[in-house]
Motif scaffolding. Sequence first.
Motif, short mmCIF file in Angstrom:
data_model
loop_
_atom_site.label_atom_id
_atom_site.label_comp_id
_atom_site.label_asym_id
_atom_site.label_seq_id
_atom_site.Cartn_x
_atom_site.Cartn_y
_atom_site.Cartn_z
N GLU A 161 -4.11 2.80 -6.33
CA GLU A 161 -4.80 3.51 -7.41
C GLU A 161 -4.09 4.78 -7.86
O GLU A 161 -4.37 5.30 -8.93
CB GLU A 161 -6.23 3.85 -6.99
CG GLU A 161 -6.30 4.81 -5.83
CD GLU A 161 -7.72 5.05 -5.35
OE1 GLU A 161 -8.01 6.20 -5.01
OE2 GLU A 161 -8.50 4.10 -5.32
N HIS A 162 -3.13 5.26 -7.08
CA HIS A 162 -2.40 6.48 -7.44
C HIS A 162 -1.10 6.18 -8.20
O HIS A 162 -0.37 7.11 -8.54
CB HIS A 162 -2.09 7.29 -6.19
CG HIS A 162 -3.32 7.67 -5.43
ND1 HIS A 162 -4.25 8.56 -5.89
CD2 HIS A 162 -3.80 7.23 -4.24
CE1 HIS A 162 -5.23 8.68 -5.03
NE2 HIS A 162 -4.98 7.87 -4.01
N SER A 163 -0.83 4.93 -8.45
CA SER A 163 0.41 4.54 -9.13
C SER A 163 0.11 4.09 -10.55
O SER A 163 -0.92 3.50 -10.83
CB SER A 163 1.08 3.38 -8.38
OG SER A 163 2.15 2.87 -9.14
N GLY B 284 -2.24 -2.69 -10.08
CA GLY B 284 -2.75 -3.93 -10.66
C GLY B 284 -1.72 -4.75 -11.41
O GLY B 284 -2.03 -5.82 -11.90
N GLU B 285 -0.49 -4.25 -11.51
CA GLU B 285 0.55 -4.97 -12.25
C GLU B 285 1.25 -6.00 -11.36
O GLU B 285 1.35 -5.84 -10.15
CB GLU B 285 1.61 -4.00 -12.78
CG GLU B 285 1.11 -3.12 -13.90
CD GLU B 285 2.21 -2.26 -14.48
OE1 GLU B 285 3.41 -2.63 -14.37
OE2 GLU B 285 1.88 -1.22 -15.07
N VAL B 286 1.74 -7.05 -12.02
CA VAL B 286 2.54 -8.06 -11.35
C VAL B 286 4.00 -7.61 -11.40
O VAL B 286 4.49 -7.20 -12.45
CB VAL B 286 2.39 -9.44 -12.02
CG1 VAL B 286 3.34 -10.45 -11.39
CG2 VAL B 286 0.95 -9.92 -11.91
N GLY B 287 4.65 -7.67 -10.26
CA GLY B 287 6.07 -7.30 -10.18
C GLY B 287 6.82 -8.30 -9.33
O GLY B 287 6.24 -9.25 -8.80
N THR C 86 9.36 1.99 -4.80
CA THR C 86 10.09 1.72 -3.56
C THR C 86 9.25 2.14 -2.36
O THR C 86 8.33 2.96 -2.48
CB THR C 86 11.42 2.47 -3.53
OG1 THR C 86 11.17 3.86 -3.61
CG2 THR C 86 12.33 2.05 -4.66
N GLY C 87 9.59 1.59 -1.20
CA GLY C 87 8.90 1.95 0.04
C GLY C 87 7.47 1.47 0.11
O GLY C 87 6.63 2.10 0.73
N ILE C 88 7.18 0.34 -0.50
CA ILE C 88 5.82 -0.19 -0.56
C ILE C 88 5.52 -1.01 0.69
O ILE C 88 6.27 -1.92 1.04
CB ILE C 88 5.64 -1.09 -1.81
CG1 ILE C 88 6.03 -0.33 -3.08
CG2 ILE C 88 4.22 -1.62 -1.88
CD1 ILE C 88 5.28 0.93 -3.32
N ALA C 89 4.41 -0.70 1.34
CA ALA C 89 3.98 -1.46 2.52
C ALA C 89 3.35 -2.78 2.09
O ALA C 89 2.79 -2.89 0.99
CB ALA C 89 2.97 -0.64 3.32
N ALA C 90 3.42 -3.76 2.96
CA ALA C 90 2.88 -5.10 2.66
C ALA C 90 1.39 -5.07 2.36
O ALA C 90 0.90 -5.88 1.57
CB ALA C 90 3.18 -6.06 3.81
N ASP C 91 0.65 -4.14 2.96
CA ASP C 91 -0.80 -4.12 2.73
C ASP C 91 -1.17 -3.64 1.33
O ASP C 91 -2.33 -3.75 0.92
CB ASP C 91 -1.53 -3.31 3.80
CG ASP C 91 -1.13 -1.85 3.85
OD1 ASP C 91 -0.20 -1.45 3.14
OD2 ASP C 91 -1.75 -1.12 4.64
N ALA C 92 -0.21 -3.13 0.55
CA ALA C 92 -0.46 -2.74 -0.84
C ALA C 92 -0.09 -3.85 -1.81
O ALA C 92 -0.18 -3.68 -3.02
CB ALA C 92 0.32 -1.48 -1.18
N LEU C 93 0.31 -5.00 -1.26
CA LEU C 93 0.74 -6.12 -2.10
C LEU C 93 -0.09 -7.35 -1.81
O LEU C 93 -0.56 -7.55 -0.69
CB LEU C 93 2.22 -6.45 -1.81
CG LEU C 93 3.22 -5.34 -2.02
CD1 LEU C 93 4.58 -5.76 -1.48
CD2 LEU C 93 3.30 -4.96 -3.48
N GLU C 94 -0.25 -8.16 -2.83
CA GLU C 94 -0.85 -9.47 -2.63
C GLU C 94 -0.05 -10.48 -3.43
O GLU C 94 0.54 -10.14 -4.47
CB GLU C 94 -2.33 -9.49 -2.99
CG GLU C 94 -2.66 -8.98 -4.36
CD GLU C 94 -4.15 -8.85 -4.59
OE1 GLU C 94 -4.65 -9.55 -5.49
OE2 GLU C 94 -4.79 -8.05 -3.90
N GLU C 95 -0.02 -11.70 -2.95
CA GLU C 95 0.73 -12.74 -3.62
C GLU C 95 0.12 -12.99 -5.00
O GLU C 95 -1.09 -13.12 -5.13
CB GLU C 95 0.68 -14.01 -2.78
CG GLU C 95 1.54 -15.12 -3.30
CD GLU C 95 1.55 -16.33 -2.37
OE1 GLU C 95 2.22 -17.30 -2.74
OE2 GLU C 95 0.91 -16.29 -1.32
N ALA C 96 0.96 -13.02 -6.02
CA ALA C 96 0.49 -13.28 -7.38
C ALA C 96 0.26 -14.78 -7.53
O ALA C 96 1.10 -15.59 -7.15
CB ALA C 96 1.51 -12.79 -8.40
#
Length: 71
Positions: free
Chosen positions: A14-16, A20-23, A48-58
């Motif tokens: 929420e701070h970025s 919610g964007e697909v990358g 950069t430096g993104i942890a896996a828990d901040a990502l979900e498979e699109a």
Amino acid sequence: MSFEKDDRVVFRDEHSEHDGEVGTVTQKMETMFGEATYTISFEDGQETGIAADALEEADEDDVDAADADAE
């Protein structure tokens, strides 16, 4: 969950400005603690430096919506 280079993911922070964007995963790095962090490229930048828990498979709907927004 672990991701590999070229995987399409949805970024959740929420701070970025990319929340919610697909990358696309462009790089996977291992920390000295054995955990992975990622570099994610978006149409208008990267994070950069993104942890896996901040990502979900699109899923297909996420990718289709992102591609439609790009046009």
